[in-house]
Design an enzyme around this catalytic site. Structure first.
Site, PDB file in Angstrom:
ATOM      1  N   CYS A   1      -0.715   4.230   2.786  1.00  0.00           N
ATOM      2  CA  CYS A   1      -0.257   4.471   4.104  1.00  0.00           C
ATOM      3  C   CYS A   1       0.192   3.294   4.998  1.00  0.00           C
ATOM      4  O   CYS A   1       1.296   2.362   4.910  1.00  0.00           O
ATOM      5  CB  CYS A   1      -1.500   5.148   4.980  1.00  0.00           C
ATOM      6  SG  CYS A   1      -1.014   6.425   6.424  1.00  0.00           S
ATOM      7  N   HIS A   2      -0.739   2.789   6.065  1.00  0.00           N
ATOM      8  CA  HIS A   2      -0.475   1.634   6.834  1.00  0.00           C
ATOM      9  C   HIS A   2      -0.818   0.433   6.562  1.00  0.00           C
ATOM     10  O   HIS A   2      -0.610  -0.896   6.895  1.00  0.00           O
ATOM     11  CB  HIS A   2      -0.856   1.839   8.275  1.00  0.00           C
ATOM     12  CG  HIS A   2      -0.315   3.020   9.138  1.00  0.00           C
ATOM     13  ND1 HIS A   2      -0.519   4.240   8.845  1.00  0.00           N
ATOM     14  CD2 HIS A   2       0.900   2.789  10.037  1.00  0.00           C
ATOM     15  CE1 HIS A   2       0.355   4.770   9.886  1.00  0.00           C
ATOM     16  NE2 HIS A   2       0.905   4.009  10.651  1.00  0.00           N
TER      17      HIS A   2
END
Length: 181
Positions: free
Chosen positions: A106-107
């Site tokens: 994800c991030h």
């Protein structure tokens, strides 16, 4: 294998911590929660507070030498806090310098960008991180899971919580091969 799960004291997306943690433990590995402070971390379910988890080891008091691999869970705030902590950034960079496998979802690649380890690599992430990856010299791809072998280090990345099953299966396979090598 001891696997470090690096998170900030708050902001980690809970499912991106707990699903890989469970997968690692079920595969016979020893997951270890590493954070920038002792005590507990606060996980989140998107923007809502979720569960708290006890920290096992603190960055600056442990080293990459103690682990066979590193998992970086996402959440928007988690990697943003980590990339502002020089000890956390150095901890991540050490895994790459030692050729140990790393997995990020994800991030989480924001922390990789800050550690200056994406140059020349292909990886995926949450779409909003793609420009940062490109600006740091990496190649962003829109794939459920991406394995990049660059030098002696293997990097496994995924885009989002919906990719967790493939992410867990893939990072465990890659980490197992590294252990056998």
């Amino acid at each position: 294998m001891r696997i470090a799960f690096l998170t900030a004291p708050e902001g980690v997306e809970q499912v991106e911590l707990t699903d890989p943690w469970k997968a690692a433990a079920d595969a016979g590995h020893e997951p270890v929660l590493v954070s920038t402070k002792s005590g507990e971390i606060q996980a989140f379910d998107h923007l809502d507070k979720a569960d708290r988890f006890p920290v096992d080891e603190v960055v600056g008091e442990t080293s990459a030498d103690s682990f066979g691999g590193l998992v970086l869970p996402g959440g928007v705030a988690n990697p943003d806090f980590l990339r502002m902590d020089p000890k956390a950034v150095a901890f991540v960079r050490d895994f790459f310098e030692q050729g140990r496998p790393v997995a990020a979802i994800c991030h989480a690649p924001w922390t990789l960008v800050e550690a200056d380890v994406v140059r020349g690599r292909e990886l995926t992430s949450w779409p909003s991180v793609r420009t940062d990856i490109r600006n740091a010299g990496g190649t962003w791809v829109d794939e459920q899971v991406k394995v990049c072998e660059h030098g002696t280090n293997k990097l496994v990345t995924s885009r989002k919580p919906g990719d967790l099953k493939a992410f867990c299966e893939t990072f465990l396979e890659v980490f197992a091969k590294e252990t056998a090598a």
